[in-house]
Design a protein around this motif. Structure first.
Motif, PDB file in Angstrom:
ATOM      1  N   HIS A  79       0.834  -1.201   0.000  1.00  0.00           N
ATOM      2  CA  HIS A  79       0.000   0.000   0.000  1.00  0.00           C
ATOM      3  C   HIS A  79       0.868   1.249   0.000  1.00  0.00           C
ATOM      4  CE1 HIS A  79       0.408   1.418   4.161  1.00  0.00           C
ATOM      5  NE2 HIS A  79       0.551   0.146   4.470  1.00  0.00           N
ATOM      6  N   LEU A  80       0.265   2.352  -0.370  1.00  0.00           N
ATOM      7  CA  LEU A  80       1.008   3.596  -0.534  1.00  0.00           C
ATOM      8  C   LEU A  80       1.446   4.174   0.802  1.00  0.00           C
ATOM      9  CD1 LEU A  80      -0.866   5.841  -3.095  1.00  0.00           C
ATOM     10  CD2 LEU A  80       1.372   4.829  -3.352  1.00  0.00           C
ATOM     11  N   LEU A  81       2.572   4.896   0.753  1.00  0.00           N
ATOM     12  CA  LEU A  81       2.984   5.701   1.893  1.00  0.00           C
ATOM     13  C   LEU A  81       2.402   7.110   1.716  1.00  0.00           C
ATOM     14  CD1 LEU A  81       4.991   5.087   4.212  1.00  0.00           C
ATOM     15  CD2 LEU A  81       6.653   6.377   2.924  1.00  0.00           C
ATOM     16  N   GLY A  82       2.433   7.567   0.482  1.00  0.00           N
ATOM     17  CA  GLY A  82       1.737   8.801   0.134  1.00  0.00           C
ATOM     18  C   GLY A  82       2.529  10.079   0.324  1.00  0.00           C
ATOM     19  N   ALA A  83       3.783   9.978   0.810  1.00  0.00           N
ATOM     20  CA  ALA A  83       4.556  11.199   1.067  1.00  0.00           C
ATOM     21  C   ALA A  83       4.781  11.970  -0.231  1.00  0.00           C
ATOM     22  CB  ALA A  83       5.887  10.846   1.725  1.00  0.00           C
TER      23      ALA A  83
END
Lengths: 267, 236
Positions: B83-87
């Motif tokens: 899943h994404l970390l999104g930073a």
């Protein structure tokens, strides 16, 4: 989303303790617990927390479900440490050609952070299960955490439900159009679909953010959220409970630093 | 060498950088907490300059979006998922200062509600993901997308720059986590660093591909982050 509900996971007296007291007491307990060195004392702190969790009505299943979140990092670190610390071999694993030697020192090195991790984790579970997030945020506001962060968190929690609803509607729409996710990262169709799902979710959230903001301006929002106004008084019972928890942590730390020797010196 | 292999092997099961309590010594977590608090304070100031103080509700909705984005699983290989970390995604879409605030918010809520990431490790986790992660993404994305857009058509520079920026942000953030663990005498740097970097070089590919896909799709709709800034179409 259970964590957004108005009622905490368990009932009983502990949920009526003033959130400010609970937050401060448990934060201090957790911080002190992560500095303990003696494994017996850490074990005692762990058992105390586990016992009180079960007594206030947190089920073992609930705790185990939460453990899943710390396993990816914590569990693997604990598995890894015995093998990478040099020292006397404890046992050897044979994985095909690879021979892995777990060392006695490594096992010791893994046990301490492991105990600290699970003790601190139980402390946080105790807080989270008996206090709702809005209560914790309200407490943090009174504890002088910068207002901007608190407001930000309050909005995040409020709109998380909305955004997740949006997301689940999009997932339903994808299913209705017979979308099946591929098994690999190089399955281009899957990546493209996920990418556009998130992109649309972003744009819709962004649009919603604009509308929310304008609607709030229309209702006189000026960057401040008023407090409930009935939260200035701390009850004596609650304070006693908080002092008790912090004293308990202090006692653990005292014995951890070799307190029993000092007592014998006094005699 | 064997030890490095073992480390990489064990880490592969699924590694995220949410350090739990107990792994960092007091000196490490106190230092990282102080550094994170300072930088977040600066971010708050910068955000107030760039955005309007009253626009915090918008950042809240964006934080909810990043939270939701982290919950989407994407297939990695052979049926496993990540899943994404999104930073990097947050940095590219919202700018670095807002992104660091948004990610810090997400991390604090994850710590308080899900016990995902420890309380004492919160400062370190914020430093790694919300500060170092966004900083790296910002430093890489802007110049790279400008440079690349001079070379080729409009679409691919954006995708490539977002891929590289998000891959690097994940890898550097994991390196920072390894350094913190080494400073706490948990795991020696010569073992921890290659293991963390190696595994996150793989995980980062997923992050990069998804981020690029999202940024590309947002870009094609004609969204530009400048709308968020003061004086933009919606600033008042």
């Amino acid at each position: 989303m259970s964590f957004l509900e108005k009622l905490p996971t368990v009932g009983g007296w502990i949920t009526t303790v003033e959130p400010r007291v609970k937050v401060v007491a448990i934060f201090i307990f957790v911080m002190i617990a992560t500095t303990l060195h003696n494994k017996t004392i850490l074990g005692a702190a762990f058992l105390l927390l586990l016992g009180s969790s079960l007594v206030v009505g947190i089920s073992l299943v609930y705790i185990l479900k939460r453990v899943v979140f710390i396993l990816p990092f914590g569990g693997l670190m604990l598995l890894l440490l015995p093998f990478v610390t040099p020292g006397d071999p404890l046992f050897t694993l044979h994985l095909g050609r690879l021979e892995l030697a777990a060392t006695y020192e490594g096992w010791e090195a893994a046990l301490l952070p492991g105990l600290r991790m699970i003790t601190a984790f139980l402390g946080m579970v105790l807080l989270a299960a008996t206090t709702t997030l809005p209560e914790i945020l309200h407490a943090l506001k009174h504890l002088k955490v910068p207002r901007i962060l608190i407001v930000l968190m309050e909005f995040t929690v409020r709109y998380l439900v909305v955004v997740l609803d949006e997301l689940s509607r999009m997932q339903t729409a994808k299913k209705a159009r017979a979308f099946a996710a591929g098994k690999n990262l190089w399955h281009w169709h899957t990546i493209k679909t996920l990418g556009s799902t998130l992109a649309i979710l972003f744009l819709r959230s962004y649009d919603r953010a604009e509308r929310v903001y304008l609607a709030m301006l229309a209702r006189g929002y000026d960057g401040n959220l008023p407090c409930c106004g009935h939260c200035q008084n701390l009850k004596k019972d609650d304070l006693c409970w908080g002092v008790g928890v912090i004293t308990m942590a202090g006692v653990f730390k005292f014995f951890d630093m070799g307190g029993q020797q000092w007592i014998s010196l006094l005699k | 060498m064997d030890r490095g292999l073992v480390a990489a092997f064990l880490f592969l099961g699924g590694v995220f950088m949410h350090i739990p309590d107990g792994f960092l010594e007091a000196k490490t977590w106190l230092t990282t907490a102080a550094v994170s608090t300072g930088i977040l304070g600066y971010s708050v100031m910068k955000t107030k300059q760039e955005l309007n103080d009253r626009q915090i509700p918008k950042l809240g909705v964006m934080a909810a979006f990043i939270f939701a984005a982290q919950m989407i699983n994407f297939p990695v290989v052979g049926g496993t998922s990540g899943h994404l970390l999104g930073a990097a995604l947050a940095t590219i879409l919202l700018g670095p200062w807002s992104a660091s605030l948004v990610l810090a918010t997400v991390l604090i809520i994850q710590c308080l509600v899900f016990q995902d990431g420890g309380l004492t490790a919160l400062g370190a986790n914020i430093l790694n993901m919300a500060i170092i992660g966004t900083f790296v993404a910002q430093v890489v994305y802007r110049p790279l997308s400008k440079l690349l857009s001079k070379l080729t058509s409009r679409k691919w520079p954006v995708a490539l720059a977002s891929f590289i920026a998000s891959w690097l942000s994940v890898v550097v953030a994991s390196g920072a986590a390894a350094v913190e663990l080494a400073l706490s005498n948990r795991i020696p740097l010569e073992v921890g660093l290659p293991a963390m970097l190696g595994v996150h070089a793989l995980i980062g590919i997923g992050e990069g591909v998804i981020t690029a896909a999202v940024v590309l799709a947002v870009w094609q709709v004609g969204f530009s982050p400048s709308r968020l800034e003061k004086g933009g179409a919606y600033s008042e």
